[in-house]
Design a protein around this motif. Structure first.
Motif, PDB file in Angstrom:
ATOM      1  N   SER A  92      50.349  57.799  40.403  1.00 28.15           N
ATOM      2  CA  SER A  92      49.882  59.163  40.128  1.00 28.15           C
ATOM      3  C   SER A  92      51.014  60.181  40.184  1.00 28.15           C
ATOM      4  O   SER A  92      50.756  61.394  40.198  1.00 28.15           O
ATOM      5  N   THR A 151      53.774  67.312  37.435  1.00 30.55           N
ATOM      6  CA  THR A 151      53.263  68.429  36.638  1.00 30.55           C
ATOM      7  C   THR A 151      52.867  69.608  37.518  1.00 30.55           C
ATOM      8  O   THR A 151      53.171  70.772  37.197  1.00 30.55           O
ATOM      9  N   ASN A 173      52.595  73.316  30.433  1.00 30.49           N
ATOM     10  CA  ASN A 173      52.446  72.279  29.416  1.00 30.49           C
ATOM     11  C   ASN A 173      51.228  72.572  28.554  1.00 30.49           C
ATOM     12  O   ASN A 173      50.431  73.463  28.851  1.00 30.49           O
ATOM     13  N   SER A 174      51.096  71.801  27.511  1.00 30.35           N
ATOM     14  CA  SER A 174      49.957  71.985  26.614  1.00 30.35           C
ATOM     15  C   SER A 174      48.671  71.478  27.267  1.00 30.35           C
ATOM     16  O   SER A 174      48.695  70.719  28.245  1.00 30.35           O
ATOM     17  N   GLN A 200      46.649  69.388  26.000  1.00 30.03           N
ATOM     18  CA  GLN A 200      46.588  67.939  25.790  1.00 30.03           C
ATOM     19  C   GLN A 200      47.304  67.189  26.921  1.00 30.03           C
ATOM     20  O   GLN A 200      46.845  66.126  27.360  1.00 30.03           O
ATOM     21  N   THR A 201      48.427  67.754  27.395  1.00 23.61           N
ATOM     22  CA  THR A 201      49.161  67.115  28.492  1.00 23.61           C
ATOM     23  C   THR A 201      48.326  67.079  29.760  1.00 23.61           C
ATOM     24  O   THR A 201      48.269  66.062  30.461  1.00 23.61           O
ATOM     25  N   TYR A 202      47.668  68.202  30.058  1.00 28.74           N
ATOM     26  CA  TYR A 202      46.825  68.237  31.255  1.00 28.74           C
ATOM     27  C   TYR A 202      45.628  67.294  31.133  1.00 28.74           C
ATOM     28  O   TYR A 202      45.206  66.681  32.123  1.00 28.74           O
ATOM     29  N   LEU A 203      45.096  67.171  29.930  1.00 32.30           N
ATOM     30  CA  LEU A 203      43.954  66.278  29.729  1.00 32.30           C
ATOM     31  C   LEU A 203      44.345  64.810  29.929  1.00 32.30           C
ATOM     32  O   LEU A 203      43.529  64.008  30.398  1.00 32.30           O
ATOM     33  N   THR A 204      45.573  64.461  29.573  1.00 27.46           N
ATOM     34  CA  THR A 204      46.008  63.072  29.752  1.00 27.46           C
ATOM     35  C   THR A 204      46.128  62.698  31.229  1.00 27.46           C
ATOM     36  O   THR A 204      46.192  61.504  31.556  1.00 27.46           O
ATOM     37  N   LEU A 205      46.185  63.697  32.106  1.00 26.75           N
ATOM     38  CA  LEU A 205      46.279  63.413  33.539  1.00 26.75           C
ATOM     39  C   LEU A 205      44.928  63.042  34.148  1.00 26.75           C
ATOM     40  O   LEU A 205      44.873  62.432  35.220  1.00 26.75           O
ATOM     41  N   PRO A 263      42.556  60.779  33.179  1.00 28.69           N
ATOM     42  CA  PRO A 263      42.340  59.333  33.391  1.00 28.69           C
ATOM     43  C   PRO A 263      43.150  58.774  34.552  1.00 28.69           C
ATOM     44  O   PRO A 263      42.692  57.863  35.254  1.00 28.69           O
ATOM     45  N   ILE A 264      44.362  59.327  34.748  1.00 30.88           N
ATOM     46  CA  ILE A 264      45.178  58.870  35.882  1.00 30.88           C
ATOM     47  C   ILE A 264      44.500  59.225  37.188  1.00 30.88           C
ATOM     48  O   ILE A 264      44.422  58.402  38.116  1.00 30.88           O
TER      49      ILE A 264
END
Length: 229
Positions: free
Chosen positions: A137, A143, A154-155, A157-162, A164-165
């Protein structure tokens, strides 16, 4: 005269044979393929060395719980290897380091050293798989630290990719039979330290683009880590 010059340039462009263009494109393709191949080799070596490091660290912590000694050995070996590489490859630049850069180096080294100590302490308490799951993580903490302390945005989209993690690490840890609160906190704290190291290293690269050399910086960080230990 300007018209003749433009005509001359256009004639040169049109006079380029398809064979020359083909050779130029072939060189670009070969260069791109060589770069991708080089990166893939580095990634494989990185994963292999990380696997050996994690496995042996856990075995050592099982036999003798001495995280500081293990960390000192790791930093000493890293310092020797990087300095030998710079000496025999001739990559040592010997650039002068100013006061602000020295301060950043010590901050990076302090966070890097604390990260290794906390990781080794986590290995002495919990299983390797559990510790590495928590450490996966690290992008989240990197971030957050960049956003809170260095105003790095960040964008969306970048925050959304976090997300699932976050979900994956949470499910894996809290539904694991090996869950240990102290081990979890140690691994999570090591993430904060390594994330701080990454953000500070990026800050140094941006602040001193003509001075920073990655290998020299790693050698300096490892040596200063020995001072802290």
């Amino acid at each position: 005269g300007l018209k003749n010059k433009n005509n001359f340039s256009n004639n040169n462009i049109h006079s380029m044979s398809p064979l020359r263009l083909s050779k130029k494109n072939d060189k670009i393709v070969v260069s791109t393929f060589s770069t991708m191949y080089y990166v893939c080799v580095l990634v494989i070596v990185w994963y292999a060395s990380a696997l050996v490091s994690v496995t042996t660290s856990k075995q050592i912590m099982n036999r003798c719980k001495l995280p500081y000694l293990l960390c000192t050995t790791q930093f000493l070996f890293a310092t020797i290897i990087t300095n030998l590489y710079m000496y025999f490859s001739g990559n040592y630049t010997g650039r002068s380091i100013n006061k602000s850069m020295t301060t950043l180096l010590y901050q990076i080294s302090a966070s890097y050293t604390c990260g290794f100590i906390l990781t080794n302490c986590a290995f002495s308490i919990v299983s390797t798989s559990f510790a590495e799951t928590v450490k996966s993580s690290e992008p989240i903490s990197t971030t957050l630290i960049g956003l809170l302390f260095f105003k790095e945005r960040n964008s969306v989209q970048t925050y959304l990719t976090l997300l699932p993690i976050c979900c994956g690490v949470g499910i894996s840890c809290f539904h694991s039979d090996n869950f240990n609160l102290i081990g979890f906190l140690l691994a999570a704290s090591s993430n904060l330290c390594f994330s701080s190291r990454a953000v500070l290293a990026k800050k140094m690269s941006l602040s001193f683009p003509d001075i920073v050399d990655e290998i020299e910086m790693f050698a300096s960080i490892s040596l200063k880590g020995l001072y802290f230990l």
